[in-house]
Motif scaffolding. Sequence first.
Motif, short mmCIF file in Angstrom:
data_model
loop_
_atom_site.label_atom_id
_atom_site.label_comp_id
_atom_site.label_asym_id
_atom_site.label_seq_id
_atom_site.Cartn_x
_atom_site.Cartn_y
_atom_site.Cartn_z
N ILE A 58 0.86 -1.20 0.00
CA ILE A 58 0.00 0.00 0.00
C ILE A 58 0.89 1.24 0.00
CG2 ILE A 58 -1.78 1.29 1.24
CD1 ILE A 58 -2.68 -1.39 2.44
N HIS A 59 0.72 2.08 -1.06
CA HIS A 59 1.54 3.29 -1.15
C HIS A 59 0.85 4.45 -0.47
CE1 HIS A 59 4.38 1.48 -3.82
NE2 HIS A 59 3.40 1.06 -4.59
N TYR A 60 -0.46 4.46 -0.62
CA TYR A 60 -1.15 5.67 -0.20
C TYR A 60 -2.64 5.39 -0.04
CZ TYR A 60 -3.32 10.23 -0.80
OH TYR A 60 -4.09 11.34 -0.64
N ALA A 94 -2.28 21.58 -8.79
CA ALA A 94 -3.56 20.96 -9.15
C ALA A 94 -3.39 19.45 -9.35
CB ALA A 94 -4.10 21.60 -10.42
N HIS A 95 -2.32 19.08 -10.00
CA HIS A 95 -2.08 17.65 -10.24
C HIS A 95 -1.97 16.91 -8.91
CE1 HIS A 95 -0.78 14.22 -12.65
NE2 HIS A 95 0.01 13.94 -11.62
N PHE A 96 -1.15 17.47 -8.04
CA PHE A 96 -0.92 16.82 -6.76
C PHE A 96 -2.21 16.75 -5.93
CE2 PHE A 96 0.59 16.50 -2.41
CZ PHE A 96 1.48 15.44 -2.54
N PHE A 98 -5.32 16.84 -6.95
CA PHE A 98 -6.27 15.90 -7.56
C PHE A 98 -5.89 14.45 -7.22
CE2 PHE A 98 -7.82 13.24 -11.01
CZ PHE A 98 -9.16 13.61 -11.08
N ILE A 99 -4.59 14.18 -7.31
CA ILE A 99 -4.13 12.81 -7.04
C ILE A 99 -4.34 12.43 -5.57
CG2 ILE A 99 -1.95 11.48 -6.85
CD1 ILE A 99 -3.24 11.55 -9.65
N ILE A 100 -4.20 13.42 -4.69
CA ILE A 100 -4.42 13.18 -3.26
C ILE A 100 -5.89 12.80 -3.01
CG2 ILE A 100 -4.62 14.41 -1.03
CD1 ILE A 100 -1.82 13.74 -1.51
N ILE A 101 -6.80 13.50 -3.69
CA ILE A 101 -8.23 13.18 -3.51
C ILE A 101 -8.54 11.83 -4.16
CG2 ILE A 101 -10.61 13.94 -3.87
CD1 ILE A 101 -9.54 16.82 -4.17
N HIS A 102 -7.92 11.59 -5.34
CA HIS A 102 -8.15 10.34 -6.07
C HIS A 102 -9.66 10.07 -6.19
CE1 HIS A 102 -4.78 7.85 -7.37
NE2 HIS A 102 -5.65 6.88 -7.54
N PRO A 103 -10.39 11.00 -6.86
CA PRO A 103 -11.86 10.92 -6.77
C PRO A 103 -12.52 9.79 -7.54
CG PRO A 103 -11.20 12.67 -8.27
CD PRO A 103 -9.94 12.15 -7.65
N ASP A 106 -10.81 4.70 -11.08
CA ASP A 106 -9.62 4.45 -11.90
C ASP A 106 -9.42 5.66 -12.81
OD1 ASP A 106 -7.46 3.13 -12.88
OD2 ASP A 106 -8.56 1.46 -13.75
N GLY A 107 -8.28 5.77 -13.43
CA GLY A 107 -8.06 6.86 -14.39
C GLY A 107 -7.62 8.17 -13.75
N ASN A 108 -7.34 8.15 -12.44
CA ASN A 108 -6.98 9.40 -11.74
C ASN A 108 -5.67 9.99 -12.24
OD1 ASN A 108 -9.08 9.55 -9.44
ND2 ASN A 108 -8.38 7.43 -9.43
N GLY A 109 -4.70 9.11 -12.55
CA GLY A 109 -3.41 9.60 -13.05
C GLY A 109 -3.59 10.32 -14.37
N ARG A 110 -4.34 9.70 -15.29
CA ARG A 110 -4.53 10.29 -16.62
C ARG A 110 -5.29 11.60 -16.54
NH1 ARG A 110 -6.58 4.76 -19.14
NH2 ARG A 110 -6.60 4.22 -16.93
N ILE A 111 -6.35 11.63 -15.71
CA ILE A 111 -7.13 12.87 -15.61
C ILE A 111 -6.29 13.96 -14.91
CG2 ILE A 111 -9.21 13.92 -14.60
CD1 ILE A 111 -10.66 11.28 -15.16
N GLU A 140 9.13 9.73 -17.46
CA GLU A 140 9.84 9.77 -16.17
C GLU A 140 8.99 9.16 -15.06
OE1 GLU A 140 11.90 13.46 -15.43
OE2 GLU A 140 11.76 14.00 -17.54
N ARG A 141 8.18 8.19 -15.44
CA ARG A 141 7.19 7.60 -14.55
C ARG A 141 7.76 7.10 -13.21
NH1 ARG A 141 2.26 4.06 -15.60
NH2 ARG A 141 2.13 5.01 -17.63
N LYS A 142 8.97 6.49 -13.29
CA LYS A 142 9.52 5.87 -12.07
C LYS A 142 9.74 6.94 -10.99
CE LYS A 142 13.11 2.68 -10.69
NZ LYS A 142 14.05 3.54 -9.96
N VAL A 147 8.47 10.41 -6.21
CA VAL A 147 8.28 11.73 -5.60
C VAL A 147 6.88 11.84 -5.01
CG1 VAL A 147 8.31 14.23 -6.00
CG2 VAL A 147 9.97 12.79 -7.13
N LEU A 148 5.87 11.35 -5.76
CA LEU A 148 4.50 11.39 -5.23
C LEU A 148 4.45 10.67 -3.88
CD1 LEU A 148 2.11 10.63 -8.24
CD2 LEU A 148 2.23 12.72 -6.90
N GLN A 149 5.04 9.49 -3.88
CA GLN A 149 5.05 8.65 -2.69
C GLN A 149 5.68 9.39 -1.51
OE1 GLN A 149 4.10 5.58 -2.10
NE2 GLN A 149 5.37 4.88 -0.40
N VAL A 151 6.27 12.72 -1.14
CA VAL A 151 5.64 13.98 -0.73
C VAL A 151 4.27 13.73 -0.10
CG1 VAL A 151 4.90 16.26 -1.55
CG2 VAL A 151 6.98 15.23 -2.45
N GLN A 152 3.60 12.65 -0.52
CA GLN A 152 2.31 12.32 0.10
C GLN A 152 2.47 12.07 1.60
OE1 GLN A 152 1.43 9.03 -2.32
NE2 GLN A 152 0.20 10.22 -3.76
N HIS A 153 3.65 11.60 1.96
CA HIS A 153 3.86 11.26 3.36
C HIS A 153 4.60 12.35 4.12
CE1 HIS A 153 2.87 7.33 1.58
NE2 HIS A 153 2.23 7.20 2.73
#
Length: 268
Positions: A58-60, A94-96, A98-103, A106-111, A140-142, A147-149, A151-153
Amino acid sequence: MMLDATQNYLQPLTEDQLFGWHSALFPTGRSGMYKIEVGRYRTGEMQIVSGAMGKEKIHYEAVAVEAVKKEMDNFLDWFNNDSSTDLVLKAAIAHFWFIIIHPFDDGNGRIGRAISDLLLTKADKSPERFYSMSSQILVERKRYYEVLQKVQHSSGDITEWLDWFLHCLKNALHETEKTLGKVVYKAEFWKHHEQTLLNERQRLVLNKLLDGFEGKLNSSKWAKISKCSPDTALRDIKDLMEKGILRQESEGGRSTNYELVELTNQKF
Ligand SMILES: Nc1ncnc2c1ncn2[C@@H]1O[C@H](COP(=O)(O)OP(=O)(O)OP(=O)(O)O)[C@@H](O)[C@H]1O
């Protein structure tokens, strides 16, 4: 979705538009084999996990389901009404956010990436897109995930995310510069050689070289690409060398390799 985001960047972003994008991403109502909730916010809890079944990591843990609607209303209100934040930084935030809410199911990354591109279009004040932040993030996905991982924490300090986002944007712009450079160079090359007598095989291989030929060009590759005999290949190559368009590469291995002579050094 991406076209809608970047062509209608002057319109406010609405819940309905997001639902439309989501429906467009999952027209069958499934993500792979699994049925998902499409065109509306998720109604279940959400964890970002990776790894094989049974060994998931579990990442987040995203925003609790009962808070999704309210958090999205806050997000959209800020998105449409905040004009004090620099638009490039706003694209990152905005990207960050949105990703935190993960509404969505599926498809949250693309949106989320489309939302960034929308704001970058707004920053550029033009729907003409020469670079794509979304595509560069995927390259640069990796590091993006790392970084998301991280900064989320962290406790609310997203500096590292902003830093990475700007770095990724710089790379997207460099990549575009390289691609445009190639296109312009190719156009110049053919303009210079408007009157040069060249056969179809030569034109074919020269176009491949101008597009960025992978590996080394030798006479047997020439023969294969232009579907001719080795003798014809050598004749074509020799002719281009005499015209000052090709030259032998200095580091010869067992076979002789050829490369394009820079336009400025070619004889016309
Ligand atoms: N710790 C994390 N590791 C990986 N991704 C994360 C992490 N935290 C958030 N994410 C985000 O979650 C997204 C994946 O969520 P989801 O599967 O809903 O999106 P997607 O658009 O279907 O997937 P993808 O982005 O892989 O195309 C990632 O793209 C990334 O934006």
